[in-house]
Scaffold this active site. Structure first.
Site, PDB file in Angstrom:
ATOM      1  N   ASP A 109      28.015  52.919  -2.393  1.00  0.00           N
ATOM      2  CA  ASP A 109      26.846  53.396  -1.663  1.00  0.00           C
ATOM      3  C   ASP A 109      27.276  54.045  -0.351  1.00  0.00           C
ATOM      4  O   ASP A 109      28.320  54.696  -0.295  1.00  0.00           O
ATOM      5  CB  ASP A 109      25.901  52.210  -1.419  1.00  0.00           C
ATOM      6  CG  ASP A 109      24.444  52.616  -1.365  1.00  0.00           C
ATOM      7  OD1 ASP A 109      24.051  53.237  -0.360  1.00  0.00           O
ATOM      8  OD2 ASP A 109      23.695  52.311  -2.309  1.00  0.00           O
ATOM      9  N   HIS A 162      21.319  52.466   4.017  1.00  0.00           N
ATOM     10  CA  HIS A 162      21.000  52.282   2.603  1.00  0.00           C
ATOM     11  C   HIS A 162      21.894  51.241   1.925  1.00  0.00           C
ATOM     12  O   HIS A 162      21.423  50.320   1.254  1.00  0.00           O
ATOM     13  CB  HIS A 162      21.115  53.630   1.889  1.00  0.00           C
ATOM     14  CG  HIS A 162      20.594  53.669   0.493  1.00  0.00           C
ATOM     15  ND1 HIS A 162      21.388  53.445  -0.613  1.00  0.00           N
ATOM     16  CD2 HIS A 162      19.348  53.914   0.014  1.00  0.00           C
ATOM     17  CE1 HIS A 162      20.659  53.562  -1.702  1.00  0.00           C
ATOM     18  NE2 HIS A 162      19.411  53.852  -1.368  1.00  0.00           N
ATOM     19  N   ASN A 253      14.055  57.895  -8.739  1.00  0.00           N
ATOM     20  CA  ASN A 253      12.724  57.928  -8.123  1.00  0.00           C
ATOM     21  C   ASN A 253      11.999  59.232  -8.440  1.00  0.00           C
ATOM     22  O   ASN A 253      11.428  59.864  -7.567  1.00  0.00           O
ATOM     23  CB  ASN A 253      12.850  57.770  -6.607  1.00  0.00           C
ATOM     24  CG  ASN A 253      13.434  56.446  -6.201  1.00  0.00           C
ATOM     25  OD1 ASN A 253      13.466  55.511  -6.999  1.00  0.00           O
ATOM     26  ND2 ASN A 253      13.913  56.342  -4.975  1.00  0.00           N
ATOM     27  N   ALA A 265      22.616  56.131 -14.311  1.00  0.00           N
ATOM     28  CA  ALA A 265      21.871  55.044 -14.957  1.00  0.00           C
ATOM     29  C   ALA A 265      21.704  55.288 -16.452  1.00  0.00           C
ATOM     30  O   ALA A 265      21.714  54.341 -17.240  1.00  0.00           O
ATOM     31  CB  ALA A 265      20.502  54.887 -14.299  1.00  0.00           C
ATOM     32  N   SER A 317      16.455  52.101  -5.864  1.00  0.00           N
ATOM     33  CA  SER A 317      17.657  51.649  -5.145  1.00  0.00           C
ATOM     34  C   SER A 317      17.548  50.181  -4.771  1.00  0.00           C
ATOM     35  O   SER A 317      18.545  49.457  -4.750  1.00  0.00           O
ATOM     36  CB  SER A 317      17.844  52.469  -3.860  1.00  0.00           C
ATOM     37  OG  SER A 317      18.318  53.755  -4.136  1.00  0.00           O
TER      38      SER A 317
END
Length: 586
Positions: A109, A162, A253, A265, A317
């Site tokens: 990240d 984040h 998203n 993903a 997330s």
């Protein structure tokens, strides 16, 4: 990409940055010769180079080169925040002594705050890509720029917020300070591949996955993604998966949508996580699609931000690290193997009533994945109908009679009663109901049901079984059977299904069932056996075998893209056109 895949400046003087996947040493040599600069070489068969556009085009057509892709970027999915420890029963797991101790989780990240009060004790070694290394002078970007920290304590320190937020959800310590993470005793590793603006190139992300794999980490958590695939990142995922790492990523998203799961993903090696809210409703921003494996809380979730701060963010997330922490808990409990960990999480998930492309196997339940107490929120486990079959029976009268074989079970050893009913499908009339007391963990018998004063010629009958346990939980199954022609006189008899078992090997992306069958016909006139996979009344796959004689057996493999299969039907037909049908419901 192809022969004209890369656009450059006048006369191709400008360089482009590309990831090159090679098949062999000849391909690697060709890429090195073409490169104006080699930016990075991977342990797997790929490298990142800066090269003239024409040279990139030539490499793309080289048979020793697997791919040439522009070195695009991924960004941290937009934020808005978690509370989900209680909802997923992670607190129940922790109270039972499950903390994830001894497991290494890489948060790939924007980095992790190097001194946060409830994270610092759990921090292990970290790593940062050169292009993503911590800075106090962020130039802004798709995630709104950096957080303005005054000093970078490590190159992998979090200059965005984040990564620290994701790390807190996965593993904030149970130390009485701030918030509690899903697995509060795991060792966290900051793998900083996203710069302070929240973006990172494909090769940096691939390098972070590679570094984590080389360190022997157990879980990788990636709350990042892109709309397009990356071959070099896919190579890195394969590299990590081959080393046994459980990989979890946010679905994205892009919602509302029905088939828009982002990359990585949607890669088959990754557990893809969608986002739900505190009421288990799908978050309106959550990407969905057949690749979704699990849902987890991702709306207004509270977690850590630099320095010693806390904030609510929302996004897939935020859902992703819930599952990463749960995977660590499962591994710490002694489960080994990537597939075993994945299956433990999927099989324990709570069905919260969303579509399969929205929740996958369901919303995460950490305690259930550990076979622990569910916190007292769920009811007693329901009993199960293990088998149900029916075949015409000969009688001395003209009545239509059927012998019904059944077995039932209850994991709690709490069986109470079985009720069987026979209904004429022609007119919908209930012909007979029979009840029997049962107890213990398993019971079975053969029960005769009779349609009195009805020879049943040409009719179909529905046989339904309902089993109930002592706590009132129940389960039902049904099958359809045809009456014999002229039962009393022993005319041409319908074939019989002697064995009908279904093995379910489905996953969130595919409905897969194996039907093991055996049939017989007293007239020695078997003709065909057919298995069908149905969803909502529509047949989605079918397999058929031609048979003959008085007995036959075999197996059918049924498969369809995930369609929420509700029924498997087995039909046997004889040469006279008589047929017998049984079903299994899901």
């Amino acid at each position: 990409m192809g022969a004209t895949g890369f656009a450059g400046g006048a006369a191709g003087r400008d360089l482009v940055e590309v990831n090159v996947g090679v098949r062999n040493d000849a391909g690697r040599d060709a890429a090195n010769r073409a490169a104006a600069e080699v930016k990075r070489e991977f342990s797997f068969d790929a490298l990142t180079i800066r090269v003239a556009p024409a040279a990139a085009d030539n490499l793309a057509s080289n048979p020793n080169v697997r791919y040439v892709e522009e070195n695009g970027t991924m960004v941290a999915f937009e934020q808005t925040t978690p509370y989900g420890i209680d909802l997923t029963d992670a607190d129940v797991a922790i109270d039972d002594g499950n903390t994830g101790d001894g497991v290494d989780v890489a948060v790939i990240d924007t980095g992790i705050d190097a001194q946060h009060e409830t994270l610092e004790a759990n921090l292990g070694d970290g790593w940062a890509a050169v292009d993503a290394a911590c800075t106090t002078n962020c130039g802004g970007g798709p995630s709104g720029g950096g957080n303005g920290i005054e000093e970078c304590l490590a190159e992998w320190d979090d200059d965005n917020d984040h990564g620290t937020h994701c790390a807190g959800t996965a593993a904030a310590a149970d130390d009485g300070t701030g918030v509690l993470g899903v697995a509060p005793d795991v060792t966290l590793h900051a793998v900083k591949v996203l710069a302070c603006d929240g973006s990172g190139t494909f090769d940096d992300i691939a390098a972070g996955i590679e570094w984590s794999a080389d360190q022997g980490h157990d879980v990788q958590s990636m709350s990042l993604g892109a709309d397009t695939d990356s071959s070099v990142v896919a190579d890195a995922l394969r590299y990590a998966a081959d080393r046994g790492i459980v990989i979890v990523a946010a679905a994205g998203n892009s919602g509302p949508c029905t088939d828009c799961v982002g990359f990585p993903a949607r890669d088959e090696r990754v557990i893809a996580v969608s986002a739900t809210d505190q009421s288990d409703a799908l978050a309106d921003f959550s990407s969905t699609g057949p690749e979704v494996d699990l849902a987890a809380p991702g709306v207004d979730t509270l977690s850590t931000v630099p320095r010693d701060g806390y904030a609510e963010f929302s996004g897939t997330s935020m859902a992703c690290p819930h599952v990463a922490g749960a995977a660590a808990q499962v591994i710490a409990s002694g489960v080994t193997g990537r597939d075993a960990v994945r299956n433990a999480l999927l099989e324990a998930a709570d069905d919260v009533g969303l579509a399969a492309n929205e929740q996958g196997s369901g919303r995460l339940n950490v305690a259930a994945a550990l076979d622990g107490d569910d916190g007292g929120d769920s009811e007693n486990a329901a009993p199960t109908v293990e088998s149900l079959s029916a075949s015409p029976a000969s009688t001395d009268t003209a009545d239509a009679a059927f012998d019904v074989g059944w077995t039932v079970s209850d994991a709690d050893g709490n069986l109470d009663a079985v009720e069987l009913s026979l209904t004429d499908e022609t007119d919908g009339e209930l012909e007979e109901t029979v009840s029997a007391a049962v107890d213990g963990e398993q019971a079975g018998d053969t029960t005769r049901l009779v349609a009195a004063d009805d020879d049943g010629t040409g009719n179909e009958y529905a046989v339904e079984l309902t089993v109930t346990d002592a706590d009132g939980a129940s389960a039902s199954d049904s099958t359809v059977v045809s009456a014999e022609e002229d039962t009393a006189d022993g005319g041409d008899t319908a074939p019989v299904i002697d064995r009908f078992t279904v093995t379910d090997d489905s996953n969130p992306n595919w409905s897969r069932h194996t039907v093991d069958w055996a049939v017989s016909d007293a007239d020695g006139d078997l003709a065909a056996v057919t298995s069908e996979q149905s969803a909502g009344g529509d047949v989605v796959d079918r397999a058929s075998t031609t048979v003959s004689g008085d007995t036959a057996s075999g197996a059918h493999d049924l498969e369809s893209r995930r369609t929420s299969v509700t029924e498997i039907r087995l039909t046997v037909v004889d040469g006279a056109g008589n047929e017998t049908v049984e079903t299994r419901s899901f």
